[in-house]
Design an enzyme around this catalytic site. Structure first.
Site, PDB file in Angstrom:
ATOM      1  N   CYS A 294       0.825  -1.214   0.000  1.00  0.00           N
ATOM      2  CA  CYS A 294       0.000   0.000   0.000  1.00  0.00           C
ATOM      3  C   CYS A 294       0.853   1.256   0.000  1.00  0.00           C
ATOM      4  O   CYS A 294       0.368   2.343  -0.293  1.00  0.00           O
ATOM      5  CB  CYS A 294      -0.887   0.046   1.236  1.00  0.00           C
ATOM      6  SG  CYS A 294      -1.520  -1.548   1.736  1.00  0.00           S
TER       7      CYS A 294
ATOM      8  N   VAL B 217       7.402 -21.919  -4.507  1.00  0.00           N
ATOM      9  CA  VAL B 217       6.799 -23.248  -4.355  1.00  0.00           C
ATOM     10  C   VAL B 217       6.049 -23.550  -5.648  1.00  0.00           C
ATOM     11  O   VAL B 217       5.205 -22.771  -6.077  1.00  0.00           O
ATOM     12  CB  VAL B 217       5.863 -23.296  -3.136  1.00  0.00           C
ATOM     13  CG1 VAL B 217       5.128 -24.637  -3.068  1.00  0.00           C
ATOM     14  CG2 VAL B 217       6.650 -23.048  -1.857  1.00  0.00           C
TER      15      VAL B 217
END
Lengths: 450, 450
Positions: A47, A84
């Protein structure tokens, strides 16, 4: 019994909050925690990227809450640059950078990925999402090369914030939005106030315009092609929203919710038609939440939810008890001197949810009218017909406006009626509010409208 | 049936709100409204007096919401300089400036009077309360005569605000407080933060000091005599609080509540041991309210309550339906760059009410730590043991701090537990809050403390 092994996929707010909370409850002798982050950074404030790009804050360091070394000190192994690529639920293993790691608990916190329309599919220099700190760093580097004109596509929160940031950097900025207004999460009348303000900043705002493609030259973007003409651009920022990053979960056979994000129970355990997937947790932008006003599942990717969900998952993994009941759609943003906030449902959302409702809009001020610095504020409320339940609130103001949404948010959360709200004992002193706070004036007007 | 006659005693917020709301519902053909105000002004913001004295706002005009002429235009007769000296409940008349006026409905909104200890009994030039706009005007006139040193007696909200205002005017200011801290409505640890700030302003703060008398010279105050020495002063401001102005009501046989103020039902009808006193209403600083957390009757003279109560009385007089359920003790103030707020019960009040509780204090910031303008904020919560119910909250900060009390206020109002509060969907964006808002961090810590 040996140590329990916890693997966390994604090293940002949700994943690392889960890791930290689990660690607070279980020592290294009981729980081994390994987190894999495919990017370069952990626990950062995405943000904050618009403010970094705009030069208001330094980055990326200032935007990182905790780095891998800090996590390591508290007994949490973090591997950045580790993606992953597979989850074997039966074998309780993940594949990461070619090797296999086993887990007892898995926290899936892979976040979200920016929506890239087909026309943005061919990678070209100068086209950026604003989802990761890596995106921000890449954009910064590109801007440091000296750019003149930017097109921001999509005028939601991030799009508007990025448009202002780029303008602050001295670029000519065009902000393109397909719908009729910026910030389509607020009502059109409130969005019009935002549109005025954006234009006053010197940003060229084009609403009702559809992007059809990009023009490139030498592998770099040179223009954005729209149904309303060609916009030259040597930097393009995609603010088209994000989708949950659940491809890996889906491939592993984890059930997805109706929004395409992972559905969980109140404790952040992944759940599907067959119930809880034992030992698998999800948190953050890849998850589905319950909107507590509409009662519907929703995908609301926000750092504040990610942090809470991660914390809840970690507490539960650590043997404690915590729940994340859902969201009510609160969001705020700052556009130069304009503050914009919403909570609950917009008129469009209330209609879609099947509510019948009244609306009330009031003009008031942030401070007593006679107090120095008093400036106007517009508040709009949406209340259910007959019951008077507050369904939603929107605020557009100049200063000390946006955070007033919190009073409405707590009221929505507690299912207050606008009539009951008129009696609320809110803080009053001339430097902070008129004797009738805008929150109360709006509640009165909504009560009258019923 | 002829016109119903409504007489209002007191032309400030409560009385004139009642008049206005009754008028909105009933036209002049049905209802004749006459308000008597013993002072010179109507519907003003007494809360603005410190800022007027301090030169931040112009007065008295800016502090007047509506003047008698404006009321007259909407069909409400207002007579300033008219003091009601008697009420005859049996005859349904009041005596005002020697003549008799009859009523069907009476709104008693005579406000409060500053507490003047016996030693302040002899009128002397240079000694002022700060209750009415007339007080403010008199003080201004005195100050215009050129004064050097001021002593403010009592370091509650108004005392601290007046001390700052006088200091801003260039006077040497001593603030004397009998208890051990300024703002005894907040806990001592929070009060210490206020004490530091007041002293840094250059105000001489003397706590634990009892005033014994005033010295005068030629009919003017020259010094304040305390148990800790004599303080020279050519202006003295009394900030010792107020008491309900109910002598007239009492003399007329209207029942008073245990606080000495007028007790009412939810609709602002005056009530006593024998039930409702038909046609007699009360609102504002002369009334008793229910503290919704302690469940006890309380006297909380604040403009925000006065406005609400007046509105409720007026709606009901006009044949509508509205209620004022009570207060939860919310109050905020600004002392130079310090913001102070509270809601619910303080530790002392919680103890007095019979609660067992835990407290939690956190240090956080108003904005994301990395955002320009981020400054510290201290939040203290009080939560009931076992249940975890939020009983009270206190905030001391520098900017964008005080109004955060509203989120706590709505939570207290709705009897939320601190644990449930940790899930609240409050507004988050870096210019407005850390990703965990101070409100949420405090709730988490209070939850941990349970």
């Amino acid at each position: 019994m040996g140590r329990v092994r916890l693997i966390v996929i994604g090293g940002d707010a949700a994943g690392m909050s889960a890791a930290s909370q689990a660690r607070r409850r279980l020592g290294s002798g009981d729980l081994k925690i390994t987190a894999f982050e495919r990017g370069e950074y952990t626990s950062y404030s995405a943000c904050g990227i618009p403010y970094w790009v705009g030069g208001l804050v330094d980055g990326p360091g200032d935007l990182i809450a905790r780095d891998p070394a800090t996590f390591r000190e508290s007994g949490i192994e973090v591997h950045t640059g580790h993606e992953v690529t597979g989850i074997d639920l039966a074998a309780r293993t993940v594949t990461v950078n070619g090797r296999t790691e086993s887990f007892d608990h898995l926290v899936y916190a892979a976040g979200a990925t920016p929506i890239r329309p087909p026309w943005a599919g061919t990678p070209a220099g100068g086209v950026f999402g604003v989802q990761t700190l890596g995106d921000g760093a890449a954009l910064q580097q590109w801007l440091d090369g000296g750019r003149d004109s930017a097109v921001v596509i999509g005028a939601g929160y991030i799009g508007v914030e990025m448009a202002e940031a780029l303008q602050r950097r001295g670029l000519r900025v065009t902000l393109v939005e397909r719908s009729g207004q910026p910030m389509s999460t607020i009502d059109p009348d409130m969005g019009a106030l935002v549109a005025d303000s954006v234009r006053k900043l010197g940003i060229e705002l084009r609403t009702g315009v559809t992007v059809q493609g990009l023009e490139t030259s030498g592998g770099r973007v040179s223009a954005v092609v729209t149904d309303d003409g060609v916009l030259p651009a040597d930097v393009v920022v995609l603010g088209l929203g994000v989708r949950p990053n659940t491809a890996l979960a889906d491939a592993a056979g984890l059930p997805l919710g109706v929004t395409g994000a992972l559905a969980t129970d109140l404790g952040q355990r992944v759940t599907g038609p067959d119930g809880i997937v034992e030992g698998v947790w999800a948190a953050g932008d890849c998850t589905q939440v319950t909107h507590l006003v509409s009662g519907r599942p929703a995908h609301v990717p926000l750092g504040t939810h990610a942090n809470k969900q991660g914390r809840v998952a970690g507490i539960n993994i650590g043997g404690g008890y915590a729940t994340f009941p859902g969201v009510i759609g609160t969001a705020i943003t700052k556009i130069c001197d304009l503050e914009v906030a919403r909570t609950g449902l917009s008129s469009k959302e209330a209609e879609a949810a099947g509510f019948r409702f009244v609306t009330a809009t009031v003009e008031s001020t942030n401070r007593a009218g006679y107090f120095p610095g008093a400036v106007p504020m517009t508040v709009k409320l949406i209340a259910e017909k007959d019951t008077g339940l507050l369904l939603g609130a929107q605020i557009v103001g100049r200063t000390e406006a946006a955070k007033r949404i919190d009073a409405f948010a707590v009221a929505v959360w507690n299912r207050m009626t606008v009539t009951e709200m008129t009696a609320l004992d809110l803080g009053y002193a001339p430097p902070y509010a008129p004797v009738w706070d805008p929150v109360l004036i709006a509640a009165r007007k909504a009560g009258d409208a019923l």
